[in-house]
Design a protein around this motif. Structure first.
Motif, PDB file in Angstrom:
ATOM      1  N   SER A  77     -23.046 -59.013   7.370  1.00  0.00           N
ATOM      2  CA  SER A  77     -22.299 -58.317   7.673  1.00  0.00           C
ATOM      3  C   SER A  77     -22.454 -56.705   8.371  1.00  0.00           C
ATOM      4  N   LEU A  78     -21.616 -55.789   8.545  1.00  0.00           N
ATOM      5  CA  LEU A  78     -22.366 -54.352   8.908  1.00  0.00           C
ATOM      6  C   LEU A  78     -20.216 -53.809   9.307  1.00  0.00           C
ATOM      7  N   ARG A  79     -20.757 -52.616   8.671  1.00  0.00           N
ATOM      8  CA  ARG A  79     -19.645 -51.648   8.922  1.00  0.00           C
ATOM      9  C   ARG A  79     -20.122 -50.298   9.646  1.00  0.00           C
ATOM     10  N   LEU A  80     -19.316 -50.847  10.594  1.00  0.00           N
ATOM     11  CA  LEU A  80     -19.107 -49.590  11.410  1.00  0.00           C
ATOM     12  C   LEU A  80     -18.338 -48.185  11.215  1.00  0.00           C
ATOM     13  N   SER A  81     -18.844 -46.764  11.800  1.00  0.00           N
ATOM     14  CA  SER A  81     -17.134 -45.526  11.494  1.00  0.00           C
ATOM     15  C   SER A  81     -18.091 -45.110  12.579  1.00  0.00           C
ATOM     16  N   CYS A  82     -16.618 -44.379  13.191  1.00  0.00           N
ATOM     17  CA  CYS A  82     -16.201 -43.509  13.825  1.00  0.00           C
ATOM     18  C   CYS A  82     -15.013 -42.522  13.829  1.00  0.00           C
ATOM     19  N   ALA A  83     -16.479 -41.144  13.347  1.00  0.00           N
ATOM     20  CA  ALA A  83     -16.101 -40.051  13.004  1.00  0.00           C
ATOM     21  C   ALA A  83     -15.104 -38.733  14.374  1.00  0.00           C
ATOM     22  N   ALA A  84     -14.112 -38.745  14.062  1.00  0.00           N
ATOM     23  CA  ALA A  84     -13.826 -37.701  14.536  1.00  0.00           C
ATOM     24  C   ALA A  84     -13.865 -36.323  14.842  1.00  0.00           C
ATOM     25  N   SER A  85     -13.465 -35.714  15.856  1.00  0.00           N
ATOM     26  CA  SER A  85     -13.367 -33.733  15.483  1.00  0.00           C
ATOM     27  C   SER A  85     -12.015 -33.577  15.707  1.00  0.00           C
ATOM     28  N   GLY A  86     -11.814 -32.450  15.556  1.00  0.00           N
ATOM     29  CA  GLY A  86     -10.188 -31.773  15.737  1.00  0.00           C
ATOM     30  C   GLY A  86      -9.375 -32.679  14.475  1.00  0.00           C
ATOM     31  N   ARG A  87      -8.388 -31.875  14.494  1.00  0.00           N
ATOM     32  CA  ARG A  87      -7.092 -31.616  13.128  1.00  0.00           C
ATOM     33  C   ARG A  87      -6.159 -32.111  13.654  1.00  0.00           C
ATOM     34  N   THR A  88      -6.162 -32.960  14.630  1.00  0.00           N
ATOM     35  CA  THR A  88      -5.307 -33.316  15.076  1.00  0.00           C
ATOM     36  C   THR A  88      -5.164 -35.273  14.661  1.00  0.00           C
ATOM     37  N   PHE A  89      -6.418 -35.347  14.386  1.00  0.00           N
ATOM     38  CA  PHE A  89      -6.707 -37.398  13.826  1.00  0.00           C
ATOM     39  C   PHE A  89      -5.776 -38.048  13.599  1.00  0.00           C
ATOM     40  N   ILE A  90      -5.355 -37.634  12.778  1.00  0.00           N
ATOM     41  CA  ILE A  90      -4.010 -38.409  11.860  1.00  0.00           C
ATOM     42  C   ILE A  90      -2.499 -38.745  13.172  1.00  0.00           C
ATOM     43  N   GLY A 137      -0.791 -48.221   8.275  1.00  0.00           N
ATOM     44  CA  GLY A 137       0.020 -48.711   7.488  1.00  0.00           C
ATOM     45  C   GLY A 137      -0.213 -50.061   8.271  1.00  0.00           C
ATOM     46  N   ALA A 138      -1.016 -50.281   9.431  1.00  0.00           N
ATOM     47  CA  ALA A 138      -0.655 -51.688  10.484  1.00  0.00           C
ATOM     48  C   ALA A 138      -2.053 -51.503  10.703  1.00  0.00           C
ATOM     49  N   THR A 139      -2.013 -52.916  10.869  1.00  0.00           N
ATOM     50  CA  THR A 139      -3.575 -53.151  12.122  1.00  0.00           C
ATOM     51  C   THR A 139      -3.569 -54.390  12.784  1.00  0.00           C
ATOM     52  N   TYR A 140      -4.018 -54.956  14.372  1.00  0.00           N
ATOM     53  CA  TYR A 140      -3.932 -55.680  14.761  1.00  0.00           C
ATOM     54  C   TYR A 140      -4.560 -55.483  15.243  1.00  0.00           C
ATOM     55  N   TYR A 141      -5.303 -57.261  15.430  1.00  0.00           N
ATOM     56  CA  TYR A 141      -6.716 -57.707  15.538  1.00  0.00           C
ATOM     57  C   TYR A 141      -6.860 -58.997  16.704  1.00  0.00           C
ATOM     58  N   ALA A 142      -7.806 -58.691  17.851  1.00  0.00           N
ATOM     59  CA  ALA A 142      -8.057 -59.914  18.406  1.00  0.00           C
ATOM     60  C   ALA A 142      -8.580 -61.466  17.616  1.00  0.00           C
ATOM     61  N   ASP A 143      -7.620 -62.031  18.034  1.00  0.00           N
ATOM     62  CA  ASP A 143      -7.447 -63.898  17.443  1.00  0.00           C
ATOM     63  C   ASP A 143      -9.301 -64.206  17.439  1.00  0.00           C
ATOM     64  N   SER A 144     -10.431 -63.398  18.008  1.00  0.00           N
ATOM     65  CA  SER A 144     -11.837 -63.694  17.695  1.00  0.00           C
ATOM     66  C   SER A 144     -11.972 -63.358  16.908  1.00  0.00           C
ATOM     67  N   VAL A 145     -11.576 -61.873  15.790  1.00  0.00           N
ATOM     68  CA  VAL A 145     -12.557 -61.059  14.876  1.00  0.00           C
ATOM     69  C   VAL A 145     -10.666 -61.460  14.537  1.00  0.00           C
ATOM     70  N   LYS A 146     -10.406 -61.686  13.569  1.00  0.00           N
ATOM     71  CA  LYS A 146      -8.486 -61.911  13.084  1.00  0.00           C
ATOM     72  C   LYS A 146      -9.853 -62.599  11.466  1.00  0.00           C
ATOM     73  N   GLY A 147      -9.237 -62.515  10.620  1.00  0.00           N
ATOM     74  CA  GLY A 147     -10.140 -62.781   9.071  1.00  0.00           C
ATOM     75  C   GLY A 147     -11.246 -62.874   8.535  1.00  0.00           C
ATOM     76  N   ARG A 148     -12.371 -62.271   9.694  1.00  0.00           N
ATOM     77  CA  ARG A 148     -13.482 -61.971   9.324  1.00  0.00           C
ATOM     78  C   ARG A 148     -13.837 -60.231   9.548  1.00  0.00           C
ATOM     79  N   PHE A 149     -13.155 -59.662  10.186  1.00  0.00           N
ATOM     80  CA  PHE A 149     -13.417 -58.309  11.135  1.00  0.00           C
ATOM     81  C   PHE A 149     -11.995 -57.421  10.438  1.00  0.00           C
ATOM     82  N   THR A 150     -12.116 -56.275   9.573  1.00  0.00           N
ATOM     83  CA  THR A 150     -10.805 -55.493   8.848  1.00  0.00           C
ATOM     84  C   THR A 150     -11.389 -54.519   9.403  1.00  0.00           C
ATOM     85  N   ILE A 151     -10.251 -53.646   9.981  1.00  0.00           N
ATOM     86  CA  ILE A 151     -10.177 -51.806   9.915  1.00  0.00           C
ATOM     87  C   ILE A 151      -9.681 -51.373   9.206  1.00  0.00           C
TER      88      ILE A 151
END
Length: 123
Positions: free
Chosen positions: A17-30, A56-70
């Motif tokens: 397993s690995l967990r990737l992060s993506c940090a965003a600048s700016g106050r409009t990220f939300i 509240g909603a996520t959508y995944y490629a079939d190739s990663v569904k059930g293994r990856f979580t955003i």
């Protein structure tokens, strides 16, 4: 314009397993839906998944569904990609981006790309 920086990549054995992060600048990220893509050498950029601005909603490629979580933390301005059950075919540079059209799998619907983080899965 938001700036994105990915981190958390590395070398892992198949099944790990690995967990990737993506940090965003700016106050409009939300306000932004966010997405993850990946690109292996010699291959086109491939959609991995996307998360709505509220988380509240996520959508995944079939190739990663059930293994990856955003997921996302709108206080920390960060979106995450939890990857479990990794396979050698998951080896790629993983990139995050702002999604301009919710639910789209096409990279043309995304912008403000980060530099990416390398994930290598050994067999």
């Amino acid at each position: 314009q938001v700036q994105l920086v990915e981190s958390g990549g590395g070398l892992v054995q198949a099944g790990g397993s690995l967990r990737l992060s993506c940090a965003a600048s700016g106050r409009t990220f939300i306000n932004y839906h966010m997405g993850w893509f990946r690109q292996a050498p010699g291959r086109e950029r491939e959609f991995v998944g996307t998360i709505s601005s509220s988380g509240g909603a996520t959508y995944y490629a079939d190739s990663v569904k059930g293994r990856f979580t955003i997921s996302r933390d709108n206080v920390k301005n960060t979106v995450y990609l939890q990857m479990n059950g990794l396979k050698p075919e998951d080896t790629a540079v993983y990139l995050c981006a702002v999604c301009r059209h919710w639910g789209s799998k096409y990279y043309a619907a995304y912008d403000s790309w980060g530099q990416g983080t390398q994930v290598t899965v050994s067999s």
